[in-house]
Design a protein around this motif. Structure first.
Motif, PDB file in Angstrom:
ATOM      1  N   GLY A 111       0.709  -1.330   0.404  1.00 39.27           N
ATOM      2  CA  GLY A 111       0.095  -0.157  -0.228  1.00 39.27           C
ATOM      3  C   GLY A 111       0.904   1.248   0.391  1.00 39.27           C
ATOM      4  N   ILE A 112       0.589   2.639  -0.023  1.00 40.51           N
ATOM      5  CA  ILE A 112       0.900   3.114  -0.065  1.00 40.51           C
ATOM      6  C   ILE A 112       0.075   4.341   0.598  1.00 40.51           C
ATOM      7  CG2 ILE A 112       2.311   3.437  -2.299  1.00 40.51           C
ATOM      8  CD1 ILE A 112      -0.405   5.416  -4.137  1.00 40.51           C
ATOM      9  N   LYS A 113       1.115   5.704   1.034  1.00 43.76           N
ATOM     10  CA  LYS A 113      -0.046   6.873   1.549  1.00 43.76           C
ATOM     11  C   LYS A 113       0.248   7.757   1.023  1.00 43.76           C
ATOM     12  CE  LYS A 113      -0.010   6.297   6.397  1.00 43.76           C
ATOM     13  NZ  LYS A 113       0.099   6.802   8.469  1.00 43.76           N
ATOM     14  N   LEU A 114      -0.945   8.882   0.442  1.00 42.39           N
ATOM     15  CA  LEU A 114      -0.619  10.293   0.780  1.00 42.39           C
ATOM     16  C   LEU A 114      -0.539  11.201   1.044  1.00 42.39           C
ATOM     17  CD1 LEU A 114      -2.763   9.495  -3.287  1.00 42.39           C
ATOM     18  CD2 LEU A 114      -0.588   9.646  -2.445  1.00 42.39           C
ATOM     19  N   LYS A 115      -0.279  12.110   1.151  1.00 43.77           N
ATOM     20  CA  LYS A 115      -0.778  12.907   1.484  1.00 43.77           C
ATOM     21  C   LYS A 115      -0.650  14.567   1.188  1.00 43.77           C
ATOM     22  CE  LYS A 115       2.318  11.101   5.206  1.00 43.77           C
ATOM     23  NZ  LYS A 115       3.201  11.483   6.794  1.00 43.77           N
ATOM     24  N   ILE A 116      -1.122  15.042   1.970  1.00 41.65           N
ATOM     25  CA  ILE A 116      -1.262  16.443   0.535  1.00 41.65           C
ATOM     26  C   ILE A 116      -1.320  17.838   2.422  1.00 41.65           C
ATOM     27  CG2 ILE A 116      -2.950  18.738   0.057  1.00 41.65           C
ATOM     28  CD1 ILE A 116      -4.808  16.440  -1.356  1.00 41.65           C
ATOM     29  N   ARG A 117      -0.401  18.657   1.919  1.00 43.37           N
ATOM     30  CA  ARG A 117       0.088  19.791   3.182  1.00 43.37           C
ATOM     31  C   ARG A 117       0.056  21.224   2.499  1.00 43.37           C
ATOM     32  NH1 ARG A 117       3.348  17.347   7.231  1.00 43.37           N
ATOM     33  NH2 ARG A 117       3.922  15.533   6.468  1.00 43.37           N
ATOM     34  N   ASP A 118      -0.432  21.940   2.720  1.00 49.23           N
ATOM     35  CA  ASP A 118      -0.194  23.560   3.481  1.00 49.23           C
ATOM     36  C   ASP A 118       0.646  24.107   2.865  1.00 49.23           C
ATOM     37  OD1 ASP A 118      -0.600  26.049   2.987  1.00 49.23           O
ATOM     38  OD2 ASP A 118      -1.283  25.971   4.772  1.00 49.23           O
ATOM     39  N   LYS A 119       0.883  24.792   1.643  1.00 50.39           N
ATOM     40  CA  LYS A 119       2.237  24.951   1.423  1.00 50.39           C
ATOM     41  C   LYS A 119       3.325  26.333   1.681  1.00 50.39           C
ATOM     42  CE  LYS A 119       4.777  26.284  -3.146  1.00 50.39           C
ATOM     43  NZ  LYS A 119       4.853  27.442  -4.366  1.00 50.39           N
ATOM     44  N   LYS A 120       2.311  26.941   2.858  1.00 50.80           N
ATOM     45  CA  LYS A 120       2.626  28.237   3.411  1.00 50.80           C
ATOM     46  C   LYS A 120       3.453  27.568   4.371  1.00 50.80           C
ATOM     47  CE  LYS A 120       1.387  32.653   4.430  1.00 50.80           C
ATOM     48  NZ  LYS A 120       0.589  33.700   4.954  1.00 50.80           N
ATOM     49  N   HIS A 121       2.820  26.998   5.412  1.00 49.52           N
ATOM     50  CA  HIS A 121       2.876  26.939   6.985  1.00 49.52           C
ATOM     51  C   HIS A 121       3.284  24.780   6.741  1.00 49.52           C
ATOM     52  CE1 HIS A 121       1.763  30.699   7.682  1.00 49.52           C
ATOM     53  NE2 HIS A 121       0.765  30.113   7.192  1.00 49.52           N
ATOM     54  N   MET A 122       3.040  24.126   5.213  1.00 45.98           N
ATOM     55  CA  MET A 122       3.499  22.687   5.885  1.00 45.98           C
ATOM     56  C   MET A 122       2.964  22.194   6.719  1.00 45.98           C
ATOM     57  SD  MET A 122       5.415  22.756   3.096  1.00 45.98           S
ATOM     58  CE  MET A 122       5.911  20.764   3.262  1.00 45.98           C
ATOM     59  N   ASN A 123       1.460  22.487   7.121  1.00 50.45           N
ATOM     60  CA  ASN A 123       0.235  21.506   7.797  1.00 50.45           C
ATOM     61  C   ASN A 123      -0.232  20.575   7.282  1.00 50.45           C
ATOM     62  OD1 ASN A 123       1.090  23.887   9.878  1.00 50.45           O
ATOM     63  ND2 ASN A 123      -0.502  24.860   9.873  1.00 50.45           N
ATOM     64  N   LEU A 124      -0.250  19.331   8.167  1.00 48.96           N
ATOM     65  CA  LEU A 124      -0.342  18.144   7.291  1.00 48.96           C
ATOM     66  C   LEU A 124      -2.414  18.211   7.136  1.00 48.96           C
ATOM     67  CD1 LEU A 124      -0.319  15.226   6.025  1.00 48.96           C
ATOM     68  CD2 LEU A 124      -0.594  14.463   7.783  1.00 48.96           C
ATOM     69  N   ILE A 125      -3.046  18.821   5.760  1.00 52.83           N
ATOM     70  CA  ILE A 125      -4.618  18.987   5.867  1.00 52.83           C
ATOM     71  C   ILE A 125      -5.419  17.463   5.825  1.00 52.83           C
ATOM     72  CG2 ILE A 125      -4.170  21.273   5.539  1.00 52.83           C
ATOM     73  CD1 ILE A 125      -5.216  19.353   3.206  1.00 52.83           C
ATOM     74  N   TRP A 126      -4.251  16.522   5.282  1.00 51.12           N
ATOM     75  CA  TRP A 126      -5.085  15.645   4.879  1.00 51.12           C
ATOM     76  C   TRP A 126      -3.554  14.395   4.189  1.00 51.12           C
ATOM     77  CZ3 TRP A 126      -5.010  12.350   0.156  1.00 51.12           C
ATOM     78  CH2 TRP A 126      -5.643  11.605  -0.043  1.00 51.12           C
TER      79      TRP A 126
END
Length: 244
Positions: A111-126
């Motif tokens: 399996g693989i884990k996908l992540k989306i981060r806010d570019k400005k603060h690099m906070n994990l949002i999903w």
């Protein structure tokens, strides 16, 4: 939202992620969307992905509200091809092409884990875990009876007659396809035809050698040059399907 672009970065909205996959032997291609949680946009994306035989995987959406115009970085737990790696959360009408990241996976493994981060603060949002069990080997449509077989046809094959008769701006279409689907010789051969219908017939005569990916490129070019016609043909297909 379009009228108040100056303050859109300060207005939180509910967003959603949509993930689709296409399984070809052991290779998998994913399409990842980050869009406003709007039912008309979701339906437009579903319809377009279905035409390319991509299947949706249900995963939880982002928990927190996001901001129109903000940019987000897509990453993965494995070293994979992600193009593009950056997505902008923007409000496009359902008739426009929606932004997505294409992710190519040679082998799923565990399996693989996908992540989306806010570019400005690099906070994990999903984030989401994609497992081999999420992938079905065949499209659900393949198990339907023969009366549903036309639904497996590509959009271009279903609507060839209408496209030949009603595409009026062929040269801009050819310019988009030049170097992608058409080489220089084919490009000039199609342009040499005297009428738009002649050009479209010549273009379709080349389709015997097209792969499904080539047809997807032609469809995308048609959607950009003739959005109202493509939308009308989609609606006609939907009404016929419901009527049957």
């Amino acid at each position: 939202m379009r009228m108040i672009s100056a303050v859109r970065h300060f207005i939180p909205i509910t967003a959603t992620t949509l993930i689709y996959y296409h399984l070809n032997l052991k290779e998998v291609t994913f399409h990842l969307y980050l869009v406003p949680n709007d039912c008309t946009i979701r339906k437009a994306i579903n319809d377009e992905e279905k035409m390319s035989q991509f299947i949706r995987i249900n995963k939880p959406p982002p928990v927190d509200s996001l901001y129109i115009g903000s940019r987000y970085i897509v990453s993965c737990s494995k070293k994979l091809e992600i193009i593009p790696k950056e997505l902008e959360l923007c409000y496009r009408s359902p008739g426009e092409s929606q932004l997505f990241s294409e992710i190519y996976v040679g082998h799923m493994g565990s399996g693989i884990k996908l992540k989306i981060r806010d570019k400005k603060h690099m906070n994990l949002i999903w984030e989401a875990l994609l497992k081999p069990g999420d992938l079905r080997p065949t499209s659900p449509m393949s198990a339907e009876t023969h009366k549903d077989a036309p639904a497996l046809q590509h959009f271009l094959d279903q609507h060839r007659e209408q496209l030949v008769a009603r595409v009026t701006s062929v040269d801009p279409l050819l310019d988009k396809l030049h170097g992608l689907v058409l080489n220089e010789e084919d490009y000039e051969a199609v342009r040499a035809e005297a009428t738009n219908q002649g050009k479209m017939r010549k273009l379709f005569s080349l389709s015997r050698s097209w792969t499904r990916a080539n047809k997807d490129q032609v469809y995308q070019a048609l959607k950009e040059t003739h959005p109202h016609l493509i939308r009308e043909l989609h609606e006609k297909s939907s009404s016929i399907s419901l009527g049957s």
